[in-house]
Design an enzyme around this catalytic site. Structure first.
Site, PDB file in Angstrom:
ATOM      1  N   HIS A 149     -48.789 -57.904   8.022  1.00 36.21           N
ATOM      2  CA  HIS A 149     -47.687 -57.330   7.246  1.00 36.21           C
ATOM      3  C   HIS A 149     -46.474 -56.983   8.103  1.00 36.21           C
ATOM      4  O   HIS A 149     -45.632 -56.187   7.697  1.00 36.21           O
ATOM      5  CB  HIS A 149     -48.174 -56.091   6.493  1.00 36.21           C
ATOM      6  N   GLY A 325     -65.267 -44.422   2.425  1.00 36.21           N
ATOM      7  CA  GLY A 325     -64.900 -44.627   1.038  1.00 36.21           C
ATOM      8  C   GLY A 325     -65.137 -46.061   0.613  1.00 36.21           C
ATOM      9  O   GLY A 325     -65.551 -46.918   1.398  1.00 36.21           O
TER      10      GLY A 325
END
Length: 394
Positions: A149, A325
């Site tokens: 990115h 998570g």
């Protein structure tokens, strides 16, 4: 009528993971499983996300204290909005101006250096990172890094595509905005940007985000000014219709809204912007030549990263995911594993990168048949184990 903006996907909490193999619910068990993974998948490629940089004091997006969890109203700027809206650019650069100091001070952490040492051990051949903080290339310049990115260390012109170092751009922002520069110095004096604790920063009226900006509610963003691309100012480019573009600045050198070119943006892939074609091809090539994929500190909620993991799965190579998570569609990566496998076919563990990877490196060192020259070179790490990575941060 309020303008509608594209919804950021997967801002909600993802489902808790299924630990694979079941013994990976402890540090020792996870280390054993990842060792099995490496034994089966030499030439591994690492795919990392914001979770690996949390220990450096940067926020993540979807962790327990991530931007999307703490600030429910957070919405990153979109590329089209940045290009078309002068006021939106003022707001973006004002926030980024205040946040740049934090990113500039931050350093790679134990997780980044652990990746380096996995490369030194011949276990990792390259890194693909979604992060724009440049910590990977700083920590392991000899281990190739693909910055999927982009990176915040530079700005790039949207007209001529010339890059400008961000520190040079920061000095120009300070010169053009003396009141904001004074305000930044006041913030620095409070110590709000010195702490790595986001709760302490918020208590001082600041919110920091993973892309290196600071959110100040009700700040006078409209007063902020930013420079034009110096190359376009000197030699305005040719527009698509064949005419000469117009680049105008005020008496101090700030970009004027009458301009039609010369807009500088961060050298990152913004939301709604396509990943640069050469970078996309390079990342895909890395996956095609990998013997395994080690996913570190990312929920893979961004499709550009998820599709790389899916490409690895489609190739049939082992995948190991270490993330606190849930992960987007993670069942896809582990659905067909042999229930009795101990890590050679895949691993899913839920630990912080800074806790697990240094311990893994130490264990891999001890079990490695490294030659004596390599052992002598790394003697400090072998003697002190994971603590050596903490020393690197001091």
């Amino acid at each position: 009528m309020r303008k509608h903006y594209m919804r950021i996907p997967y801002t909600d909490v993802l489902a808790s993971p299924t630990i694979i193999p079941k013994t990976s619910n402890t540090i020792a068990g996870a280390i054993a499983a990842i060792q099995e993974f490496f034994h089966a998948s030499r030439s591994t490629v690492v795919l990392s996300g914001a979770g690996i940089s949390v220990a450096s004091g940067l926020a993540d997006y979807r962790g327990a204290k991530g931007t999307y969890r703490v600030n429910k109203t957070y919405r990153p700027i979109y590329y089209s909005e940045f290009l078309q809206n002068h006021e939106a650019r003022k707001r973006y650069w004002a926030r980024s101006f205040l946040g740049w100091t934090t990113l500039l001070k931050a350093k790679p952490n134990a997780g980044h250096y652990a990746v380096k040492h996995l490369g030194d051990l011949g276990l990792v051949q390259s890194v693909i990172t979604q992060n724009v903080d440049s910590f990977h290339p700083k920590a392991h310049p000899q281990l190739p890094t693909i910055e999927l990115h982009g990176y915040l260390r530079s700005c790039v012109c949207t007209s001529c595509h010339e890059e400008l170092p961000r520190d040079t751009f920061q000095h120009e922002l300070a010169r053009l905005n003396p009141a904001w520069e004074a305000f930044l110095q006041e913030i620095l004096a409070t110590g709000a940007l010195d702490t790595e604790n986001p709760d302490e920063r918020r208590s001082k009226g600041l919110r920091t985000n993973p892309d290196g900006d600071v959110d100040l509610p009700d700040a006078p963003y409209t007063t902020f000014r930013y420079p034009s691309c110096p190359r376009c100012l000197t030699a305005p480019p040719i527009a698509t219709d064949g005419s000469r573009a117009r680049v105008e600045v005020d008496t101090d050198g700030a970009w004027k809204s009458t301009s039609t070119a010369g807009i500088l943006k961060p050298a990152v892939t913004m939301f709604g912007e396509n990943i640069r074609a050469p970078v996309k091809v390079e990342a895909e090539h890395a996956i095609e030549n990998a013997g395994g994929l080690l996913v570190l500190g990312t929920s893979l909620a961004t499709y550009s990263a998820w599709r790389l993991a899916k490409r690895a799965k489609d190739r049939g190579i082992p995948i190991a995911i270490i993330n606190l998570g849930g992960v987007r569609g993670e069942d896809t990566f582990f659905a067909d594993l042999d229930p009795s496998q101990e890590g050679s076919q895949g691993v899913r563990a839920e630990f912080s990168i800074g806790e697990l990877l240094p311990a893994l490196v130490e264990q891999m060192r001890q079990s490695s048949s490294m030659n004596s020259a390599q052992e002598d070179h790394n003697h400090s790490a072998e003697q002190h184990g994971a603590s050596v990575f903490k020393d690197m941060m001091s």
